[in-house]
Design a protein around this motif. Structure first.
Motif, PDB file in Angstrom:
ATOM      1  N   ASP A 137       0.971  -1.252   0.022  1.00 44.48           N
ATOM      2  CA  ASP A 137       0.115  -0.060  -0.048  1.00 44.48           C
ATOM      3  C   ASP A 137       0.934   1.189   0.017  1.00 44.48           C
ATOM      4  O   ASP A 137       0.611   2.219  -0.795  1.00 44.48           O
ATOM      5  CB  ASP A 137      -1.009   0.040   1.395  1.00 44.48           C
ATOM      6  CG  ASP A 137      -1.912  -1.077   1.124  1.00 44.48           C
ATOM      7  OD1 ASP A 137      -2.448  -1.181   0.061  1.00 44.48           O
ATOM      8  OD2 ASP A 137      -2.111  -1.686   2.099  1.00 44.48           O
ATOM      9  N   TYR A 169       2.625   1.692  -3.497  1.00 41.52           N
ATOM     10  CA  TYR A 169       1.759   2.158  -4.494  1.00 41.52           C
ATOM     11  C   TYR A 169       1.676   3.994  -4.240  1.00 41.52           C
ATOM     12  O   TYR A 169       1.790   4.344  -5.442  1.00 41.52           O
ATOM     13  CB  TYR A 169       0.535   1.467  -4.324  1.00 41.52           C
ATOM     14  CG  TYR A 169      -0.421   1.852  -5.280  1.00 41.52           C
ATOM     15  CD1 TYR A 169      -0.584   1.548  -6.483  1.00 41.52           C
ATOM     16  CD2 TYR A 169      -1.759   2.472  -4.726  1.00 41.52           C
ATOM     17  CE1 TYR A 169      -1.451   2.070  -7.560  1.00 41.52           C
ATOM     18  CE2 TYR A 169      -2.831   3.011  -5.683  1.00 41.52           C
ATOM     19  CZ  TYR A 169      -2.510   2.707  -6.908  1.00 41.52           C
ATOM     20  OH  TYR A 169      -3.590   2.975  -7.738  1.00 41.52           O
ATOM     21  N   GLU A 170       1.423   4.317  -3.146  1.00 45.82           N
ATOM     22  CA  GLU A 170       1.209   5.532  -3.098  1.00 45.82           C
ATOM     23  C   GLU A 170       2.310   6.433  -3.265  1.00 45.82           C
ATOM     24  O   GLU A 170       2.528   7.443  -3.387  1.00 45.82           O
ATOM     25  CB  GLU A 170       0.222   6.095  -1.918  1.00 45.82           C
ATOM     26  CG  GLU A 170       0.774   5.885  -0.617  1.00 45.82           C
ATOM     27  CD  GLU A 170      -0.234   6.232   0.499  1.00 45.82           C
ATOM     28  OE1 GLU A 170       0.367   7.149   1.421  1.00 45.82           O
ATOM     29  OE2 GLU A 170      -1.470   5.733   0.767  1.00 45.82           O
ATOM     30  N   TRP A 171       3.488   5.764  -2.622  1.00 41.29           N
ATOM     31  CA  TRP A 171       4.780   6.671  -2.627  1.00 41.29           C
ATOM     32  C   TRP A 171       5.537   6.686  -3.820  1.00 41.29           C
ATOM     33  O   TRP A 171       6.046   7.785  -4.077  1.00 41.29           O
ATOM     34  CB  TRP A 171       5.359   5.835  -1.408  1.00 41.29           C
ATOM     35  CG  TRP A 171       6.766   6.680  -0.927  1.00 41.29           C
ATOM     36  CD1 TRP A 171       7.022   7.546  -0.013  1.00 41.29           C
ATOM     37  CD2 TRP A 171       8.010   6.287  -1.386  1.00 41.29           C
ATOM     38  NE1 TRP A 171       8.230   7.939  -0.023  1.00 41.29           N
ATOM     39  CE2 TRP A 171       9.026   7.037  -0.661  1.00 41.29           C
ATOM     40  CE3 TRP A 171       8.681   5.193  -2.327  1.00 41.29           C
ATOM     41  CZ2 TRP A 171      10.428   6.894  -1.050  1.00 41.29           C
ATOM     42  CZ3 TRP A 171       9.961   5.289  -2.532  1.00 41.29           C
ATOM     43  CH2 TRP A 171      10.869   6.184  -1.810  1.00 41.29           C
ATOM     44  N   VAL A 174      -6.291   0.163  -1.997  1.00 40.84           N
ATOM     45  CA  VAL A 174      -6.969   1.197  -2.741  1.00 40.84           C
ATOM     46  C   VAL A 174      -7.306   0.761  -4.205  1.00 40.84           C
ATOM     47  O   VAL A 174      -8.420   0.725  -4.676  1.00 40.84           O
ATOM     48  CB  VAL A 174      -6.143   2.567  -2.687  1.00 40.84           C
ATOM     49  CG1 VAL A 174      -6.676   3.459  -3.583  1.00 40.84           C
ATOM     50  CG2 VAL A 174      -5.851   3.109  -1.287  1.00 40.84           C
ATOM     51  N   PRO A 227      -7.114   5.962  -8.350  1.00 40.93           N
ATOM     52  CA  PRO A 227      -6.608   6.837  -7.350  1.00 40.93           C
ATOM     53  C   PRO A 227      -5.551   6.094  -6.783  1.00 40.93           C
ATOM     54  O   PRO A 227      -5.450   4.810  -6.859  1.00 40.93           O
ATOM     55  CB  PRO A 227      -7.939   6.591  -6.325  1.00 40.93           C
ATOM     56  CG  PRO A 227      -8.810   5.427  -6.668  1.00 40.93           C
ATOM     57  CD  PRO A 227      -8.519   5.361  -8.252  1.00 40.93           C
ATOM     58  N   ARG A 228      -4.652   6.940  -6.042  1.00 42.05           N
ATOM     59  CA  ARG A 228      -3.463   6.347  -5.535  1.00 42.05           C
ATOM     60  C   ARG A 228      -3.535   6.202  -4.087  1.00 42.05           C
ATOM     61  O   ARG A 228      -3.003   5.414  -3.347  1.00 42.05           O
ATOM     62  CB  ARG A 228      -2.283   7.379  -5.952  1.00 42.05           C
ATOM     63  CG  ARG A 228      -1.555   6.801  -7.334  1.00 42.05           C
ATOM     64  CD  ARG A 228      -0.439   7.825  -7.587  1.00 42.05           C
ATOM     65  NE  ARG A 228       0.736   7.245  -7.010  1.00 42.05           N
ATOM     66  CZ  ARG A 228       2.152   7.745  -7.130  1.00 42.05           C
ATOM     67  NH1 ARG A 228       2.176   8.706  -7.971  1.00 42.05           N
ATOM     68  NH2 ARG A 228       3.019   7.075  -6.553  1.00 42.05           N
ATOM     69  N   PHE A 229      -4.288   7.519  -3.541  1.00 37.95           N
ATOM     70  CA  PHE A 229      -4.198   7.554  -2.174  1.00 37.95           C
ATOM     71  C   PHE A 229      -5.494   7.214  -1.540  1.00 37.95           C
ATOM     72  O   PHE A 229      -6.667   7.382  -2.295  1.00 37.95           O
ATOM     73  CB  PHE A 229      -4.030   8.907  -1.690  1.00 37.95           C
ATOM     74  CG  PHE A 229      -2.705   9.411  -2.158  1.00 37.95           C
ATOM     75  CD1 PHE A 229      -1.497   9.203  -1.400  1.00 37.95           C
ATOM     76  CD2 PHE A 229      -2.596  10.212  -3.237  1.00 37.95           C
ATOM     77  CE1 PHE A 229      -0.142   9.512  -1.745  1.00 37.95           C
ATOM     78  CE2 PHE A 229      -1.213  10.725  -3.681  1.00 37.95           C
ATOM     79  CZ  PHE A 229      -0.255  10.353  -3.095  1.00 37.95           C
ATOM     80  N   ARG A 230      -5.600   6.839  -0.286  1.00 37.74           N
ATOM     81  CA  ARG A 230      -6.978   6.438   0.273  1.00 37.74           C
ATOM     82  C   ARG A 230      -8.111   7.529   0.234  1.00 37.74           C
ATOM     83  O   ARG A 230      -9.057   7.491  -0.288  1.00 37.74           O
ATOM     84  CB  ARG A 230      -6.826   6.374   1.868  1.00 37.74           C
ATOM     85  CG  ARG A 230      -7.630   5.191   2.433  1.00 37.74           C
ATOM     86  CD  ARG A 230      -7.468   5.189   3.912  1.00 37.74           C
ATOM     87  NE  ARG A 230      -7.557   6.195   4.633  1.00 37.74           N
ATOM     88  CZ  ARG A 230      -7.631   6.272   5.740  1.00 37.74           C
ATOM     89  NH1 ARG A 230      -7.568   5.072   6.573  1.00 37.74           N
ATOM     90  NH2 ARG A 230      -7.661   7.356   6.562  1.00 37.74           N
ATOM     91  N   GLU A 238      -7.960   9.785  -2.093  1.00 37.40           N
ATOM     92  CA  GLU A 238      -8.557   9.858  -3.560  1.00 37.40           C
ATOM     93  C   GLU A 238      -9.710   8.894  -3.810  1.00 37.40           C
ATOM     94  O   GLU A 238     -10.668   9.164  -4.407  1.00 37.40           O
ATOM     95  CB  GLU A 238      -7.687   9.773  -4.443  1.00 37.40           C
ATOM     96  CG  GLU A 238      -6.500  10.853  -4.606  1.00 37.40           C
ATOM     97  CD  GLU A 238      -5.333  10.616  -5.323  1.00 37.40           C
ATOM     98  OE1 GLU A 238      -4.237  11.579  -5.478  1.00 37.40           O
ATOM     99  OE2 GLU A 238      -5.376   9.593  -6.153  1.00 37.40           O
TER     100      GLU A 238
END
Lengths: 230, 267
Positions: free
Chosen positions: B197, B200-202, B236, B256-259, B261
């Motif tokens: 997780d 993925y967002e970082w 996500v 979306p990448r972040f929760r 979003e």
């Protein structure tokens, strides 16, 4: 652990050379002096400096002193019993106590890292200083590892009964030994990646020498020597 | 910036890396994923010349790394490594001494070393630990001190071997914040992690390793759309795709990448 106070006491920023000078000169005086009054004065001066200047909690100092007391008392009692020289035994008791006070002052106010930096400054070979520094650091690393291993062993009944205890202890020691080599390997890797090329150079803490401190220490020394020769 | 071309490495007879080629581009954040034993750490140690490939080459800014002392010094000045276990990285009695080690090795002036020690301790939010004994620090504080020791060398690339493993939430955030700030200032980051997780967002790019080989390189979306890399999808993305396949959400191309979003998509 006296270590904790060495890094955080009110005399932390005093130049380590001054603290070493204070500790060792008073220790020398208490080892040489044949006056009971001088020995008592050394004990009192050290206690006062530790408690009021370094601001070490009295309870902790008392605890350290009382554990030393047991050793010194038993030792001198044995001498008194063996030689039937009560006066001599008293002297040994107070002399030992005075010397211990001086030593305690040093370890309570001066962290090992500062003492190493003094050694470096007086040109003790770098290899010896580095070895001492690494040894010191890794005492704590291995204490921690051995503590964790012991806990893990105990939780599987490793120390349940004498036979198990011997076995578990053997495993603990041998695993520590192996860990030591592995750890040294990783440390070397980590040091290399920070540009290590054979010498552990680090920034030394800057200390200001204080003429007032040196003068005060000298006056105390002279007064004690004078009091002892009267 | 840094390029590995066909590198192979063995521990005794066990092959740890085989024919790994990766091009690390300046200023990007890379997440390195893979199971334990996939070769992540071995690969990372090649990036600043700690390990030397048995075959293949490493290039730094286009020049081949030759592994003589001068080349290694240059490479290590460029590439800093934060090791997984801070306990073994810290060797000095006090934090300030330890942090000063790298800058001292760079042959900087005393004033410059001092400035860098102070700056990097501040950057890591542990200035007040400066004169503390390393062995009295908590695990999280040790981690931050180890990071400060690497930052103080002001490398252009920082390699992070599972930097947030075993940290509490607060220290995790502190560590990630430090590196986001560095990345904003142009520092290239390569982080190995098991946290999909987070990766993925970082990450700007993801590298997936498997059995000593590179199984995939690409943006997070590219990696997860492949689907054959035997890594599970970030939550996500998983939820987003499920919502679309169930017709509960319209696919407008904005994955979306972040929760936050994803939550916004849901209205």
């Amino acid at each position: 652990m006296p270590e904790r106070y060495a890094y955080a006491n009110a005399l932390r920023d005093v130049h380590p050379v001054e603290k070493l000078f204070f500790s060792f000169s008073l220790m020398a005086i208490s080892l040489i002096s044949s006056s009971m009054a001088v020995l008592l004065m050394v004990i009192i001066i050290m206690a006062a400096v530790v408690l009021f200047l370094a601001k070490i909690p009295p309870r902790y100092y008392l605890k350290m002193m009382s554990s030393a007391f047991v050793f010194v008392f038993l030792g001198s009692a044995a001498i008194a019993y063996g030689s039937v020289d009560l006066n001599g035994a008293m002297f040994i008791f107070f002399r030992a106590f005075a010397a211990i006070s001086c030593f305690y002052f040093l370890i309570l106010t001066t962290p090992a890292s500062d003492i190493f930096s003094v050694l470096r400054k007086i040109h003790v070979p770098a290899v010896i200083c580095e070895l001492m520094g690494l040894t010191y650091r890794f005492i704590f690393v291995f204490m921690d590892i051995s503590h964790k291993t012991r806990t893990a062993q105990s939780s599987r009944l490793g120390y349940d009964g004498l036979k198990n205890s011997y076995r578990a202890m053997g495993i603990l020691v041998s695993s520590l030994f192996q860990r030591m080599f592995r750890q040294a390997d990783i440390l070397n890797t980590a040091l290399e990646s920070r540009g290590y090329t054979g010498e552990l150079r680090v920034m030394q803490r800057g200390f200001k020498t204080s003429a007032a401190n040196i003068a005060a220490i000298t006056i105390i020394d002279v007064l004690l020597i004078f009091a002892g020769t009267r | 910036m840094i390029e590995a071309k066909g590198i192979t490495y063995k521990y005794d007879s066990v092959t740890a890396l085989s024919d790994v080629s990766i091009h690390i581009e300046r200023g990007l954040k890379y997440a390195l994923l893979g199971a334990n034993g996939a070769g992540k750490t071995t690969f990372l140690l090649h990036l600043n010349g700690i390990l030397r490939p048995l075959s293949g080459k490493i290039f730094c800014d286009g020049t081949e790394v030759t592994y003589d002392r001068k080349a290694l010094t240059t490479l290590r000045r460029h590439v800093g490594v934060v090791f997984q276990d801070p306990e073994v990285q810290l060797f000095s009695a006090t934090v300030a001494e330890d942090v000063s080690f790298g800058p001292m090795n760079l042959g900087l002036s005393f004033e410059e070393v001092k400035r860098r020690v102070d700056d990097s301790l501040n950057a890591c939010g542990i200035y007040e630990l400066k004169e503390r004994a390393t062995h009295f620090l908590s695990h999280g504080q040790k981690k931050l001190a180890a990071i400060a020791g690497v930052i103080a060398m002001e490398p252009q690339v920082i390699v992070l071997d599972e930097p947030i493993a075993g940290l509490d939430q607060r220290h995790k955030e502190m560590v990630l914040d430090i590196f986001s700030r560095l990345n904003t200032n142009g520092v290239t980051l390569i982080m190995s992690t098991h946290d999909i997780d987070l990766a993925y967002e970082w990450a700007d790019r993801m590298i997936v390793m498997k059995d000593g080989r590179v199984a995939g390189v690409g943006t997070p979306l590219e990696i997860f759309s492949k689907g054959d890399l035997s890594i599970s999808k970030p939550i996500v993305l998983e939820i987003y795709e499920r919502l679309i396949s169930r017709g509960l959400l319209r696919d407008n191309g904005n994955v979306p990448r972040f929760r936050d979003e994803l939550l916004r998509e849901l209205g």
